[in-house]
Design a protein around this motif. Sequence first.
Motif, PDB file in Angstrom:
ATOM      1  N   LEU A  72      41.926  31.436  58.366  1.00  0.00           N
ATOM      2  CA  LEU A  72      41.838  32.479  57.340  1.00  0.00           C
ATOM      3  C   LEU A  72      43.114  32.513  56.501  1.00  0.00           C
ATOM      4  O   LEU A  72      44.196  32.177  56.987  1.00  0.00           O
ATOM      5  N   PRO A  73      43.011  32.952  55.239  1.00  0.00           N
ATOM      6  CA  PRO A  73      44.213  33.043  54.402  1.00  0.00           C
ATOM      7  C   PRO A  73      45.093  34.210  54.817  1.00  0.00           C
ATOM      8  O   PRO A  73      44.616  35.221  55.345  1.00  0.00           O
ATOM      9  N   THR A  74      46.369  34.084  54.561  1.00  0.00           N
ATOM     10  CA  THR A  74      47.311  35.160  54.865  1.00  0.00           C
ATOM     11  C   THR A  74      47.255  36.233  53.786  1.00  0.00           C
ATOM     12  O   THR A  74      46.654  36.048  52.722  1.00  0.00           O
ATOM     13  N   VAL A  75      47.891  37.351  54.077  1.00  0.00           N
ATOM     14  CA  VAL A  75      47.927  38.452  53.109  1.00  0.00           C
ATOM     15  C   VAL A  75      48.655  38.025  51.840  1.00  0.00           C
ATOM     16  O   VAL A  75      48.236  38.362  50.722  1.00  0.00           O
ATOM     17  N   THR A  76      49.729  37.282  51.992  1.00  0.00           N
ATOM     18  CA  THR A  76      50.482  36.851  50.812  1.00  0.00           C
ATOM     19  C   THR A  76      49.651  35.920  49.933  1.00  0.00           C
ATOM     20  O   THR A  76      49.727  35.985  48.700  1.00  0.00           O
ATOM     21  N   GLU A  77      48.842  35.054  50.541  1.00  0.00           N
ATOM     22  CA  GLU A  77      47.971  34.179  49.757  1.00  0.00           C
ATOM     23  C   GLU A  77      46.901  34.977  49.018  1.00  0.00           C
ATOM     24  O   GLU A  77      46.573  34.676  47.864  1.00  0.00           O
ATOM     25  N   ILE A  78      46.363  36.001  49.681  1.00  0.00           N
ATOM     26  CA  ILE A  78      45.342  36.832  49.039  1.00  0.00           C
ATOM     27  C   ILE A  78      45.943  37.618  47.886  1.00  0.00           C
ATOM     28  O   ILE A  78      45.349  37.721  46.800  1.00  0.00           O
ATOM     29  N   VAL A  79      47.134  38.169  48.090  1.00  0.00           N
ATOM     30  CA  VAL A  79      47.794  38.928  47.030  1.00  0.00           C
ATOM     31  C   VAL A  79      48.102  38.020  45.840  1.00  0.00           C
ATOM     32  O   VAL A  79      47.922  38.410  44.675  1.00  0.00           O
ATOM     33  N   SER A  80      48.545  36.803  46.115  1.00  0.00           N
ATOM     34  CA  SER A  80      48.822  35.865  45.031  1.00  0.00           C
ATOM     35  C   SER A  80      47.555  35.523  44.260  1.00  0.00           C
ATOM     36  O   SER A  80      47.550  35.477  43.023  1.00  0.00           O
ATOM     37  N   ALA A  81      46.451  35.306  44.989  1.00  0.00           N
ATOM     38  CA  ALA A  81      45.184  35.006  44.325  1.00  0.00           C
ATOM     39  C   ALA A  81      44.683  36.204  43.528  1.00  0.00           C
ATOM     40  O   ALA A  81      44.133  36.046  42.429  1.00  0.00           O
ATOM     41  N   TYR A  82      44.885  37.407  44.060  1.00  0.00           N
ATOM     42  CA  TYR A  82      44.461  38.617  43.352  1.00  0.00           C
ATOM     43  C   TYR A  82      45.247  38.785  42.055  1.00  0.00           C
ATOM     44  O   TYR A  82      44.686  39.134  41.001  1.00  0.00           O
ATOM     45  N   GLY A  83      46.537  38.517  42.115  1.00  0.00           N
ATOM     46  CA  GLY A  83      47.343  38.600  40.900  1.00  0.00           C
ATOM     47  C   GLY A  83      46.888  37.608  39.846  1.00  0.00           C
ATOM     48  O   GLY A  83      46.851  37.923  38.645  1.00  0.00           O
ATOM     49  N   GLY A  84      46.512  36.410  40.289  1.00  0.00           N
ATOM     50  CA  GLY A  84      46.010  35.438  39.335  1.00  0.00           C
ATOM     51  C   GLY A  84      44.687  35.854  38.729  1.00  0.00           C
ATOM     52  O   GLY A  84      44.452  35.636  37.527  1.00  0.00           O
ATOM     53  N   GLN A  85      43.809  36.464  39.535  1.00  0.00           N
ATOM     54  CA  GLN A  85      42.518  36.934  39.020  1.00  0.00           C
ATOM     55  C   GLN A  85      42.693  38.066  38.001  1.00  0.00           C
ATOM     56  O   GLN A  85      41.970  38.127  37.002  1.00  0.00           O
ATOM     57  N   LEU A  86      43.649  38.939  38.252  1.00  0.00           N
ATOM     58  CA  LEU A  86      43.864  40.066  37.348  1.00  0.00           C
ATOM     59  C   LEU A  86      44.342  39.619  35.965  1.00  0.00           C
ATOM     60  O   LEU A  86      44.212  40.366  34.994  1.00  0.00           O
ATOM     61  N   ARG A  87      44.854  38.424  35.866  1.00  0.00           N
ATOM     62  CA  ARG A  87      45.347  37.922  34.576  1.00  0.00           C
ATOM     63  C   ARG A  87      44.280  37.146  33.801  1.00  0.00           C
ATOM     64  O   ARG A  87      44.574  36.619  32.737  1.00  0.00           O
ATOM     65  N   THR A  88      43.050  37.106  34.333  1.00  0.00           N
ATOM     66  CA  THR A  88      41.981  36.379  33.651  1.00  0.00           C
ATOM     67  C   THR A  88      40.960  37.356  33.074  1.00  0.00           C
ATOM     68  O   THR A  88      40.738  38.443  33.630  1.00  0.00           O
ATOM     69  N   ASP A  89      40.326  36.967  31.978  1.00  0.00           N
ATOM     70  CA  ASP A  89      39.277  37.797  31.379  1.00  0.00           C
ATOM     71  C   ASP A  89      37.995  37.769  32.200  1.00  0.00           C
ATOM     72  O   ASP A  89      37.213  38.728  32.175  1.00  0.00           O
ATOM     73  N   LEU A  90      37.771  36.696  32.925  1.00  0.00           N
ATOM     74  CA  LEU A  90      36.539  36.557  33.697  1.00  0.00           C
ATOM     75  C   LEU A  90      36.444  37.607  34.797  1.00  0.00           C
ATOM     76  O   LEU A  90      35.344  38.096  35.107  1.00  0.00           O
ATOM     77  N   PHE A  91      37.587  37.987  35.372  1.00  0.00           N
ATOM     78  CA  PHE A  91      37.577  39.013  36.422  1.00  0.00           C
ATOM     79  C   PHE A  91      37.032  40.331  35.882  1.00  0.00           C
ATOM     80  O   PHE A  91      36.183  40.976  36.517  1.00  0.00           O
TER      81      PHE A  91
END
Length: 293
Positions: A72-91
């Motif tokens: 499973l991914p770590t919390v830091t990996e999930i937070v990093s992925a969430y930050g990347g998603q928040l910067r996209t229009d598709l999210f």
Amino acid sequence: MTASVTAPGARSAAQEPVVPAPDATPDPGDRPAAPARWRSRAIRISSVLAAVLAWQLLTANDLRLWLRFDTLPTVTEIVSAYGGQLRTDLFYLDLGQSLIRIVSGFGLATVAGVTVGIALGRSRLFADTVGPLAELARPIPAIAIVPVAILLFPSDEAGIVFITFVAAFFPIMVSTRHAVRALPTIWEDSVRTLGGSRWDVLGRVVLPGILPGLFGGLSVGIGVAWICVISAEMISGRLGVGYRTWQAYTIVDYPGVFVGMITIGILGFSTSAAVELLGRRVTRWLPRGENTR
């Protein structure tokens, strides 16, 4: 011997009732509720933080204690992925699409569920004709209607809204029906005695009286609606949080899967809290116990 004369209606000092002095000790229920509320909030936040910390420790150290946390991914990996998603229009496009579907389906289910529930509780003829059909359809999971929705509706969008509608309809309908049948008959008799019509009974007795039970059904309905709209998006959607979560799984983007899961949880929590808040505002005239929220 001198006799004491007492005026009629007067009492002697010995006959006066003894009134106990008020207790100087404050009642625990009279204490301000603010400290208790802040303590409750602190405990809730601490429990979430503890769960997040435990997740980070288990996944970062690749522990395998029957459950395989090393995959499973770590919390830091999930937070990093969430930050990347928040910067996209598709999210935000997916977010808006899911919200449109849930608002449309849940709104239609609220109108239909309240109407049918009142009719089932008030009309014997309606209960005899529509009641059996509703009880036969109620145990069927809404997600099992996906094939029917695909065949029945010309577009996937209409089918997903229909599935969301079905998911929320039955909890609302059942709670409304039970609330109508639980109303004391003396309320209706009082309105009738004062010359009120059937519409007066509906507007002054039935609708205000069923509000507590109705909002209980709405709270359950919004949660079930989210479960089914996400499932429908995973099966037949083109946009939406559920579709994007399943797409992340198919391309082995596990942090993206958890981004979708967390987003779904936040959306469900926010809408359920909004329904409960509205219910408390509408039924503020009801007596309430200790506030534990």
